[in-house]
Design an enzyme around this catalytic site. Structure first.
Site, PDB file in Angstrom:
ATOM      1  N   CYS A  12      36.359  41.517   3.101  1.00 12.77           N
ATOM      2  CA  CYS A  12      35.404  42.310   3.876  1.00 12.77           C
ATOM      3  C   CYS A  12      34.877  41.460   5.030  1.00 12.77           C
ATOM      4  O   CYS A  12      35.262  40.301   5.183  1.00 12.77           O
ATOM      5  CB  CYS A  12      34.247  42.786   2.999  1.00 12.77           C
ATOM      6  SG  CYS A  12      33.274  41.442   2.297  1.00 12.77           S
ATOM      7  N   ASP A 416      41.938  44.551  46.196  1.00 14.45           N
ATOM      8  CA  ASP A 416      42.507  43.699  47.225  1.00 14.45           C
ATOM      9  C   ASP A 416      43.656  44.494  47.854  1.00 14.45           C
ATOM     10  O   ASP A 416      44.251  45.344  47.197  1.00 14.45           O
ATOM     11  CB  ASP A 416      43.023  42.409  46.590  1.00 14.45           C
ATOM     12  CG  ASP A 416      43.737  41.528  47.585  1.00 14.45           C
ATOM     13  OD1 ASP A 416      43.180  41.291  48.658  1.00 14.45           O
ATOM     14  OD2 ASP A 416      44.870  41.101  47.295  1.00 14.45           O
ATOM     15  N   ASP A 616      45.295  39.774  42.771  1.00 18.61           N
ATOM     16  CA  ASP A 616      46.545  39.180  42.303  1.00 18.61           C
ATOM     17  C   ASP A 616      46.361  38.127  41.212  1.00 18.61           C
ATOM     18  O   ASP A 616      47.340  37.597  40.700  1.00 18.61           O
ATOM     19  CB  ASP A 616      47.349  38.601  43.476  1.00 18.61           C
ATOM     20  CG  ASP A 616      46.635  37.434  44.149  1.00 18.61           C
ATOM     21  OD1 ASP A 616      45.646  36.924  43.587  1.00 18.61           O
ATOM     22  OD2 ASP A 616      47.067  37.036  45.242  1.00 18.61           O
ATOM     23  N   ASP A 620      42.618  35.555  44.183  1.00 20.00           N
ATOM     24  CA  ASP A 620      41.391  36.330  44.005  1.00 20.00           C
ATOM     25  C   ASP A 620      40.588  35.904  42.775  1.00 20.00           C
ATOM     26  O   ASP A 620      39.709  36.640  42.330  1.00 20.00           O
ATOM     27  CB  ASP A 620      41.735  37.818  43.893  1.00 20.00           C
ATOM     28  CG  ASP A 620      42.395  38.345  45.156  1.00 20.00           C
ATOM     29  OD1 ASP A 620      41.934  37.982  46.244  1.00 20.00           O
ATOM     30  OD2 ASP A 620      43.373  39.090  45.052  1.00 20.00           O
TER      31      ASP A 620
END
Length: 720
Positions: A12, A416, A616, A620
């Site tokens: 559990c 972008d 990309d 970025d």
């Protein structure tokens, strides 16, 4: 370093927390995440101070075992919840429980044994067998926890059924009312629930197991004498050359050195259309060669292929706990002790009110049984497991569980431009000859000039010549003028290609009526190259970074979902606005540097917006990290290092929409699971304490609560 351990014996959510606490006590350990759904522990630790063996020993000291295998078959077997009962054992238990059900309605008269009804003696024997023999896994778990001073779900089961069994045995001897059927039927329903849970857990893990199964089983390695030998792909090394025949899986990442073919890369990108491959092109392990055969050279070590990176990414996502899962863990850590306390209180109250020991035990048992927290522990990891597996099959890799939660409130998506909404490479769109020059002569001259250049525009011109079957003119004395153009000599005349300014300064005559055409092309965000011979203008060639085929559909879908779209690029404003206009994007942020992109994202967030950034994954990276949700457009080679919480294999903008949909659908399933798990306990425990729900109904409800959570999680696959 990070070490992953397969754990055996978790029953559990509180088991997962126990293991986390044990591992955190090991010196050198920095971070621990134990996943109850996949039964794996991921440990970040100092390699110099802590070894895998040390971590494994800590798990064993806590009362759990370590699994060693990692292949696909073992992965599926590992999801069977350590075999509480087999299918054959469950059928046998179902046969045994029939007399117990019958006892609830009628008491058959079959004689007496030792002065007691023979039917009750039979029921007692069956119940003892069911509880002690078939339910031994629960009791073994309880004993293991008690040895370490802990309590978990098994403790609730053992205390509950054990109390009913022992009290009923005592009552049988004294000739009082018995509750054997309660203990026996509860064990049956718990075993049934565990069996069904194991089946559902296997289904939930099939996508991950399928990824592991994609590896090629055979490679045709080429020997020094040119012949081939069949080998295990795991022994291939960089530099080895292999033959791939039609219909076979490519055994490893590499580069084609001979031949050509079309390759099905749908397992990477989710795109069904095969991709044409030629000499020099990269191929990826586990993708399928459709037509023709080729020879390729291996470029990566075993275990470092693109598929391995994908599997590692998915596993990492499963090992990372989202904020909501951490909250559930904190609740689960105190849940079992609280329930035991409530059961004791229920027993005392009923005993005080009724003075009936059996009645008090029965209601306390109901509280213990209905409160088992399996559903709560499975609610989040089960949904994440299904969601990440389904996404991986479609080329959407969820790297971080927090992405699912972040996607919930996204109301603005920033794209972008280059390589995300556009192809990322220019292609020729217009070939316009001037005067008596033909289009063939214009393109032949331009391709001759561009033959020695590595500029992206040169590639576009050369590709246009190949497509139109135009042979390049052979030029001499090639010279490049950076930022302006190129020139060379052809048949004792200078030929040039470049900007309008460069050609004018070189003495080329450009008619005024031609300037309007130049302006119109530039307004369409096209780059214009002028070509001349001597002082005569031969014409112009325009190229453009084309918008991806599904970009418009993706933007339209986002708008339909009330998500604003912003175009963010380093390009000139005219180019950016032309692309935005073609896509239907109203808001444009242009001429932004890579470092400035994160600042723009921050400004949007300052407006109160929840921002997703699609880029990309490399240039970025700052913007991806700053955004509420970073979606990196990756390729097979950079998937392992791409920034962002979600990585898209291939460059389809539609995948960004699908990723958002996947994340929201998965988090929605998590919320639904948690709602029902908490409501189930919030309503069930008081009803059991008040005597409205008897232990048998409590056992049935508890057994199926986990199954309902898993079934709801599996619905994600049908909606993605």
């Amino acid at each position: 370093m990070k070490t992953t351990l397969q754990i055996q014996g978790m029953h559990c959510a509180s088991c997962a927390l126990t293991i986390e606490r044990a591992l955190k006590k090991v010196g050198g350990v920095q971070e621990v995440s134990v996943n109850y759904a996949t039964e794996r522990a991921t440990v970040t630790h100092d390699e110099a101070n802590t070894s895998r063996d040390t971590l494994a020993q800590a798990v064993k000291n806590a009362g759990y075992a370590i699994g060693m295998t990692e292949d696909a078959e073992a992965h599926e077997d590992h999801l069977e919840h350590q075999g509480y009962i087999s299918k054959r054992g469950l059928i046998f238990a179902a046969i045994l429980v029939i007399p117990l059900f019958l006892t609830m309605f009628v008491m058959p008269e079959i004689g007496m044994i030792f002065g007691r009804p023979a039917w009750l003696i039979l029921i007692a024997v069956i119940t003892w067998y069911l509880v002690v023999k078939l339910g031994w896994k629960f009791h073994a778990g309880t004993w293991n926890e008690l040895k370490h001073g802990r309590a978990n779900m098994d403790t609730l089961v053992t205390v509950g059924t054990g109390s009913a069994l022992l009290w009923s045995t005592y009552a049988l001897i004294r000739g009082e009312e018995v509750y054997f059927e309660v203990a026996g039927i509860i064990i049956f329903f718990l075993l049934l629930g565990k069996f069904l849970e194991a089946r559902q857990r296997q289904k939930a893990g099939t996508a991950i197991a399928a990824l592991l199964n994609l590896h090629a089983k055979l490679a045709h390695r080429i020997k020094a004498d040119g012949s081939s030998e069949d080998v295990d792909p795991n022994i291939l090394r960089p530099g080895d050359r292999c033959l791939v025949k039609s219909g076979e899986r490519i055994p490893m990442d590499g580069k084609i050195v001979e031949g050509s073919s079309s390759v099905d890369e749908s397992m990477l990108t989710g795109e069904a259309i095969p991709i044409e491959k030629h000499v020099g092109d990269v191929v990826y392990g586990a993708t399928i060669n459709k037509t023709g055969s080729f020879t390729f050279e291996v470029t990566v070590e075993p275990g470092k292929s693109t598929l391995d990176a994908i599997v590692a990414t998915v596993e990492r996502a499963l090992a990372t706990k989202s904020p909501v899962e951490k909250l559930v863990d904190r609740v689960s850590s105190v849940f079992v002790p609280v329930v035991i306390g409530l059961a004791v209180l229920t027993f005392i109250v009923w005993l005080t009110l009724t003075h009936e020991l059996g009645e008090a035990i029965r209601h306390a048992v109901a509280v213990l049984i209905i409160a088992c927290p399996c559903a709560m522990g499975l609610a989040t990891p089960a949904a994440i497991m299904v969601g990440t597996g389904a996404g991986a099959k479609k080329g959407i890799l969820v790297k971080d569980g927090s992405a699912l939660e972040a996607a919930r409130g996204i109301d603005l998506m920033v794209f972008d431009k280059t390589g995300t909404l556009t192809e990322g490479k220019p292609s020729v769109t217009d070939i316009i000859p001037v005067g008596g020059t033909s289009a063939v002569e214009l393109l032949a001259t331009a391709s001759g000039l561009e033959a020695a250049s590595e500029h992206p525009l040169a590639t576009a011109v050369l590709q246009a010549a190949i497509e139109r079957q135009v042979s390049a003119k052979k030029v001499m004395d090639f010279r490049a003028i950076p930022g302006q153009g190129i020139e060379a000599r052809f048949e004792n005349e200078m030929v040039r290609l470049g900007t309008e300014k460069y050609l004018r300064e070189s003495g080329v005559i450009i008619a005024k009526e031609f300037e309007g055409q130049l302006m119109a092309l530039r307004q369409e965000a096209k780059t214009v190259m002028l070509v001349s011979r001597g002082t005569t203008l031969l014409g112009l060639i325009a190229a453009q970074d084309r918008v991806k085929s599904d970009a418009i559909a993706a933007i339209t879908e986002l708008k339909r979902r009330k998500i604003e779209v912003v175009l963010l690029t380093g390009d000139h404003r005219a180019t950016a606005e032309a692309v935005a206009l073609s896509l239907g994007i109203e808001r444009v942020l242009s001429e932004v540097s890579p470092t400035g992109k994160s600042e723009e994202v921050k400004r949007l967030q300052a407006e109160g917006r929840k921002v997703a950034f699609v880029g990309d994954g490399l240039n970025d990276a700052p913007a991806l990290a700053q955004a509420n949700l970073g979606i990196a457009v990756g390729t097979g080679t950079d998937v392992a290092i791409a920034a962002g919480q979600i990585v898209l294999m291939g460059g389809s903008p539609q995948k960004a929409v699908d990723a958002l949909h996947l994340a929201r659908r998965t988090f929605s399933a998590i919320k639904q699971n948690l709602f029902w798990a908490f409501i189930y306990n919030a309503i069930g425990i008081p009803l059991a304490a008040l005597g409205i729900i008897n232990p048998i109904i409590a056992g049935l409800a508890m057994a199926f609560s986990s199954v309902s959570v898993l079934t709801n999680s599996l619905r994600i696959r049908r909606k993605i």
